[in-house]
Design a protein around this motif. Sequence first.
Motif, PDB file in Angstrom:
ATOM      1  N   ARG A   1       0.732  -0.999   0.241  1.00  0.00           N
ATOM      2  CA  ARG A   1      -0.142  -0.342  -0.130  1.00  0.00           C
ATOM      3  C   ARG A   1       0.988   1.116   0.124  1.00  0.00           C
ATOM      4  NH1 ARG A   1      -5.049  -1.255  -1.547  1.00  0.00           N
ATOM      5  NH2 ARG A   1      -5.865  -2.989  -0.197  1.00  0.00           N
ATOM      6  N   ALA A   2       0.410   2.307  -0.784  1.00  0.00           N
ATOM      7  CA  ALA A   2       0.778   3.660  -0.845  1.00  0.00           C
ATOM      8  C   ALA A   2       1.875   4.531   0.658  1.00  0.00           C
ATOM      9  CB  ALA A   2       0.534   4.718  -1.467  1.00  0.00           C
ATOM     10  N   GLU A   3       0.833   4.046   1.645  1.00  0.00           N
ATOM     11  CA  GLU A   3       0.489   4.562   2.817  1.00  0.00           C
ATOM     12  C   GLU A   3       1.953   3.306   3.886  1.00  0.00           C
ATOM     13  OE1 GLU A   3      -2.906   2.231   3.260  1.00  0.00           O
ATOM     14  OE2 GLU A   3      -2.232   3.348   2.167  1.00  0.00           O
ATOM     15  N   ASP A   4       1.850   2.189   3.071  1.00  0.00           N
ATOM     16  CA  ASP A   4       2.542   1.917   4.318  1.00  0.00           C
ATOM     17  C   ASP A   4       4.007   1.776   3.498  1.00  0.00           C
ATOM     18  OD1 ASP A   4       0.374   0.671   5.624  1.00  0.00           O
ATOM     19  OD2 ASP A   4       0.309  -1.151   4.382  1.00  0.00           O
TER      20      ASP A   4
ATOM     21  N   ALA B   1       8.249   4.466   2.316  1.00  0.00           N
ATOM     22  CA  ALA B   1       7.817   6.322   2.613  1.00  0.00           C
ATOM     23  C   ALA B   1       9.368   6.395   1.639  1.00  0.00           C
ATOM     24  CB  ALA B   1       8.655   6.045   4.299  1.00  0.00           C
TER      25      ALA B   1
ATOM     26  N   ASP C   1      -3.380  16.699   2.530  1.00  0.00           N
ATOM     27  CA  ASP C   1      -2.933  16.103   3.929  1.00  0.00           C
ATOM     28  C   ASP C   1      -1.896  15.105   2.980  1.00  0.00           C
ATOM     29  OD1 ASP C   1      -4.226  14.283   2.249  1.00  0.00           O
ATOM     30  OD2 ASP C   1      -4.523  12.535   4.127  1.00  0.00           O
ATOM     31  N   ALA C   2      -1.520  15.132   1.867  1.00  0.00           N
ATOM     32  CA  ALA C   2      -0.100  14.753   2.235  1.00  0.00           C
ATOM     33  C   ALA C   2      -0.157  14.546   0.605  1.00  0.00           C
ATOM     34  CB  ALA C   2      -0.215  13.095   1.642  1.00  0.00           C
TER      35      ALA C   2
ATOM     36  N   MET D   1       1.440  12.423  -3.215  1.00  0.00           N
ATOM     37  CA  MET D   1       1.620  11.074  -3.699  1.00  0.00           C
ATOM     38  C   MET D   1       2.828  11.573  -4.535  1.00  0.00           C
ATOM     39  SD  MET D   1       0.057   8.274  -3.401  1.00  0.00           S
ATOM     40  CE  MET D   1      -1.510   8.527  -3.328  1.00  0.00           C
TER      41      MET D   1
ATOM     42  N   VAL E   1       3.363   6.461  -3.546  1.00  0.00           N
ATOM     43  CA  VAL E   1       3.952   6.382  -1.903  1.00  0.00           C
ATOM     44  C   VAL E   1       3.311   7.608  -1.547  1.00  0.00           C
ATOM     45  CG1 VAL E   1       5.902   6.012  -0.314  1.00  0.00           C
ATOM     46  CG2 VAL E   1       6.066   5.097  -2.565  1.00  0.00           C
ATOM     47  N   LYS E   2       2.341   7.463  -0.788  1.00  0.00           N
ATOM     48  CA  LYS E   2       2.476   9.058   0.255  1.00  0.00           C
ATOM     49  C   LYS E   2       3.475   9.602   1.329  1.00  0.00           C
ATOM     50  CE  LYS E   2      -2.592   8.772   0.177  1.00  0.00           C
ATOM     51  NZ  LYS E   2      -3.541   7.970   1.329  1.00  0.00           N
TER      52      LYS E   2
ATOM     53  N   SER F   1       5.009  13.173   2.612  1.00  0.00           N
ATOM     54  CA  SER F   1       4.368  13.922   3.624  1.00  0.00           C
ATOM     55  C   SER F   1       4.115  15.027   2.904  1.00  0.00           C
ATOM     56  CB  SER F   1       5.306  15.253   4.807  1.00  0.00           C
ATOM     57  OG  SER F   1       6.147  15.726   3.894  1.00  0.00           O
ATOM     58  N   LYS F   2       2.879  16.101   3.513  1.00  0.00           N
ATOM     59  CA  LYS F   2       2.014  16.824   2.409  1.00  0.00           C
ATOM     60  C   LYS F   2       2.973  17.940   1.777  1.00  0.00           C
ATOM     61  CE  LYS F   2      -0.140  19.957   6.516  1.00  0.00           C
ATOM     62  NZ  LYS F   2      -0.267  20.755   7.331  1.00  0.00           N
TER      63      LYS F   2
END
Length: 349
Positions: free
Chosen positions: A273-276, A278, A299-300, A302, A314-315, A317-318
């Motif tokens: 997953r993209a949020e898992d 870095a 909020d992030a 991509m 991958v996500k 930080s904003k």
Amino acid sequence: MAEIRLKNVCKRWGSFIGVDNFDLVIPDQEFLVLLGPSGCGKTTTMRMIAGLEDPTEGEIWIDDREVTTLDPKDRDVAMVFQSYGLYPNMDVYQNIRFPLKVRKVPEAEHDARVRKAAEMVELTEFLHRKPAALSGGQRQRVALARAIVREPQVFLMDEPLSNLDAKLRVSTRAQIKNLSHELKVTTIYVTHDQIEAMTLADRVVVMKAGVVQQVGTPTDIYDRPANTFVAGFIGNPAMNLMEGQIDSGTFRGRNVEISGLNAGAGKVSLGFRAEDAAVTTAGQGQINAPVYTMELLGDATMVTVRAGNALVAVKASKDYRAEIGDQVGISVPPEICHPFHAETGARLD
């Protein structure tokens, strides 16, 4: 109170299979979502439960009563459709009241039941308006109230939010969730929108080409997809999937090397997953590739790179910034990875 049982239900038109061997128990008061792309069989399944389609094979039970051959009016189910299906010559009050007249409910009960249903969907001040004077969201709430007023054993909802704009979908979705909690009626909800499924359902049935791919809670399906179809359908963005080879616990693909995997050797599709994952410095990640595109989400951020033939998102930080073409690394811990069979797509762990 209604438990629904579908026993090996099939629907065929000639050689075309619409629904294949659907077998499921839906407990009383459960909110079940049938999820999948257009043509996967989810609406056909709902129509068979409603009695609008006859199954080619199998049985449908509501509690201790087999309803497979019963007419829709004898099944005690209420449907809410994508098209609101309101009577334009009737006001809101009359539209909500109509099912009570058809079912010959004593007239002394009508007013209280209509007003109670209208209050539940916040339509009390609009009871004397005609549908033409209502917004799309208000019309959908009239359709909901018309189903509620019947006090059925089962609610069936066929993509009820599809005609609404994005903001109205969010607010009406919240209203349906709250109504489900208040009414405590077994509900089957059809949608192709995985966000609706994840936010509304007690359990989700993911379908493809008439075949059930996975049944589970939203958390189950998100965290442990049964195959690459479910992995690629659930999540926003969908799970990243990369083709490659595992040897001695190490996955290798173009621009990718991930060690420490608990999976057998051979060709696989590896997902995460993209949020898992870095973003890290170039050369210091398990994936090292140039930035393909950047999307600011509020909020992030991509970040998408191309690893071999796959686009990997991958996500970050904003406030993360990089230019297209910049080399970056992506840190992918082995414990977040999902191995799938390269040919069948089935989960391997």
